[in-house]
Scaffold this motif. Structure first.
Motif, PDB file in Angstrom:
ATOM      1  N   SER A 281      -6.927  -2.975  33.841  1.00 31.49           N
ATOM      2  CA  SER A 281      -8.209  -2.273  33.715  1.00 31.49           C
ATOM      3  C   SER A 281      -9.308  -2.857  34.592  1.00 31.49           C
ATOM      4  O   SER A 281     -10.282  -2.169  34.905  1.00 31.49           O
TER       5      SER A 281
ATOM      6  N   SER B 287      -0.960  -7.239  31.311  1.00 34.41           N
ATOM      7  CA  SER B 287      -1.790  -7.004  30.141  1.00 34.41           C
ATOM      8  C   SER B 287      -2.801  -5.918  30.493  1.00 34.41           C
ATOM      9  O   SER B 287      -2.985  -5.556  31.661  1.00 34.41           O
ATOM     10  N   ASP B 288      -3.485  -5.402  29.480  1.00 42.17           N
ATOM     11  CA  ASP B 288      -4.524  -4.399  29.722  1.00 42.17           C
ATOM     12  C   ASP B 288      -5.636  -4.963  30.600  1.00 42.17           C
ATOM     13  O   ASP B 288      -6.204  -4.250  31.426  1.00 42.17           O
TER      14      ASP B 288
ATOM     15  N   HIS C 272       3.029  -9.557  26.604  1.00 42.57           N
ATOM     16  CA  HIS C 272       3.062  -8.464  27.584  1.00 42.57           C
ATOM     17  C   HIS C 272       4.163  -8.606  28.637  1.00 42.57           C
ATOM     18  O   HIS C 272       3.967  -8.296  29.804  1.00 42.57           O
TER      19      HIS C 272
END
Length: 502
Positions: free
Chosen positions: A151, A146-147, A243
């Motif tokens: 990140s 996932s982001d 995801h």
């Protein structure tokens, strides 16, 4: 410097009916649940785990560390909220108390109640208390991204093998980039792309095509210094979350992002062009067993990949053993099958006693519309063990594992091992601890997918994959997916996927 080191691993099959409470996170330790503090360190050091590499590196540097958690569970269903909150709070609290960096040994495919990306949520919580904290993460080859996971990390490295025999080395790779960052030598930037591909796990191994060329290019890029870290992740396809997919992830120094972006484009294009090769063609179970019966020599390893607890299976589906019996295969060792009730019956009968009992089939699989079907067996109780053994093979070397109480039923031409706890047989210790040498058997019937190759590959003369029923099936049409990002291959045709990989 002071580091926080933690291990929190679970591969979640959202279709599995097997619950995953806090007590399940005791794999590799002798605790009822996760190991914490000094017990976590003792359980981890000297093993083929990424966290063991973190410990060794920090000690060699003369730095300090704490290990708030070692929590590792056999793949199964969704992790309870209680389990996730306990484990994440242990880690976040240690960070809150102060450190210079965090080193995490995670899986990447954990789904907890309320959190389809549990690892991403853990990193988000760490960032909330320490916004600038450098975080290195070692991940399983089957991670989904996932982001939030991408990140919030500083450096990420993934296993490059399947079976996973390079787990310690993955920790070394992640730590190398983190230490360079702490010394001010690099400024890591993560680039990643997830393709809309539900790859079949029987087609993911970097030992073979279509993954081999992709992984070879990834390994060369990191080895030759094109990027700081390079990884390709086959992904875990048995999770109904948004995801899922094959992911290429690169960690580049800030000054070399353009070249890294081109490498990312090349690698994802290579994978996308091979998408049809990542689909495994399924053969009917009876045909596979019949093929095995015609083979000469041995051992012949029969691999039931539909009920593999290494991907969330119940390990108590008996269909393949029933077919082996129906076709009259002889000189077989089979198991371990997870059935605590049957173990208790065999223990009550005692070694040397003849007993008739129903084994397995205790688990229904509502998501797959499958009912458990016990198998009636009669034989002599050959032996009873505590089920404890230490891994000597190349995968998770040195880790102490437990099958729980274990009993072996001798049916004449077939030995059936039954245990209290599920365990994928990636090491021959599942049998040798009970005095059974699988290398001397004509047939070895086990529940696995790829990991069996670590321990049983060297002794196998033939390997036959058998598509038994279960929540690990390679037939994706059987799964009631509702939350995947669509379109996704191979559930949708190419005509519906024109721009999906860009």
């Amino acid at each position: 410097m002071r580091f926080v080191i933690a291990l929190m691993r679970h591969e979640t099959n959202t279709f599995s009916p097997i619950a995953t409470p806090l007590t399940a996170f005791n794999r590799g330790s002798d605790t009822n649940g996760p190991a914490v503090g000094e017990n976590a360190i003792r359980s981890c050091e000297g093993t083929n785990n990424a966290a063991a590499a973190f410990i060794d590196i920090v000690r060699r540097q003369g730095d300090e560390f704490v290990m708030p958690l070692l929590g590792n569970a056999v793949p199964s269903g969704i992790v309870t909220a209680e389990a996730f909150e306990f484990m994440s709070e242990r880690i976040v609290s240690a960070v809150r108390e102060g450190c210079d960096a965090v080193m995490l040994d995670l899986h990447g495919a954990m789904v907890a109640e309320g959190f389809p990306d549990a690892e991403g949520e853990l990193l988000r919580r760490i960032r909330a208390v320490a916004p600038e904290m450098p975080i290195a993460v070692a991940l399983d080859f089957h991670a989904n991204f996932s982001d939030a996971l991408v990140s919030n990390a500083t450096a990420i490295a993934g296993y490059c093998t399947y079976p996973h025999v390079d787990v310690y080395e993955t920790g070394v790779r992640a730590a190398r980039t983190l230490m360079a960052k702490l010394r001010g030598e690099v400024q890591p930037v993560i680039l990643s792309r997830t393709l809309p591909m539900l790859t079949h796990m029987l087609r993911q191994s970097p030992r073979e095509q279509p993954m081999k060329d992709i992984m070879d290019r990834v390994l060369a890029a990191e080895r030759d210094g094109e990027v700081l870290n390079a990884s390709v992740f086959g992904g875990f396809p048995l999770s109904d979350i948004p995801h899922v997919g094959l992911t290429v992830l690169l960690v580049a120094d800030a000054g070399r992002q353009q070249a890294a972006q081109q490498l990312l484009n090349d690698l994802t294009q290579m994978a996308w062009e091979r998408r049809a090769d990542f689909v495994y063609p399924i053969e009917p179970m009876a045909e596979s067993v019949a093929s095995a019966k015609m083979l000469e020599g041995g051992p012949i390893v029969l691999v039931d990949h539909g009920d593999n607890c290494g991907a969330g299976g119940s390990t108590d589906q008996m269909a393949v053993l029933a077919e082996v019996m129906r076709q009259g295969l002889d000189d077989v060792v089979a198991g371990p099958f997870c059935d605590p009730g049957a173990v208790a019956q065999m223990i009550a009968a005692g070694v040397g006693q003849t007993i008739s009992l129903e084994v397995g089939g205790k688990t229904d699989m509502p998501a797959m519309k499958l009912k458990g079907q016990p198998l009636k067996l009669t034989g002599r109780v050959k032996c009873i063990t505590d089920g404890n053994y230490q891994v000597t093979g190349p995968m998770f070397t040195g880790v102490h594992l437990s099958l729980g109480r274990t009993a072996v039923l001798d049916m004449g031409g077939i030995l059936v091992m039954v245990c209290e706890k599920p365990q994928e047989p990636f090491d021959t210790g599942v049998f040798t601890h009970a005095g059974i040498d699988p290398a001397r058997k004509k047939y070895i019937l086990i529940k696995s997918r790829q990991h069996f190759r670590a321990g049983f590959g060297p002794i196998a003369q033939h390997i036959v994959l058998v598509a038994g029923p279960g929540v690990c099936s390679s037939d994706y049409k059987l799964f009631p997916f509702e939350n995947l990002r669509r379109p996704i291959y191979p559930l949708e045709l190419d005509t519906q996927l024109e721009c999906a990989a860009s």
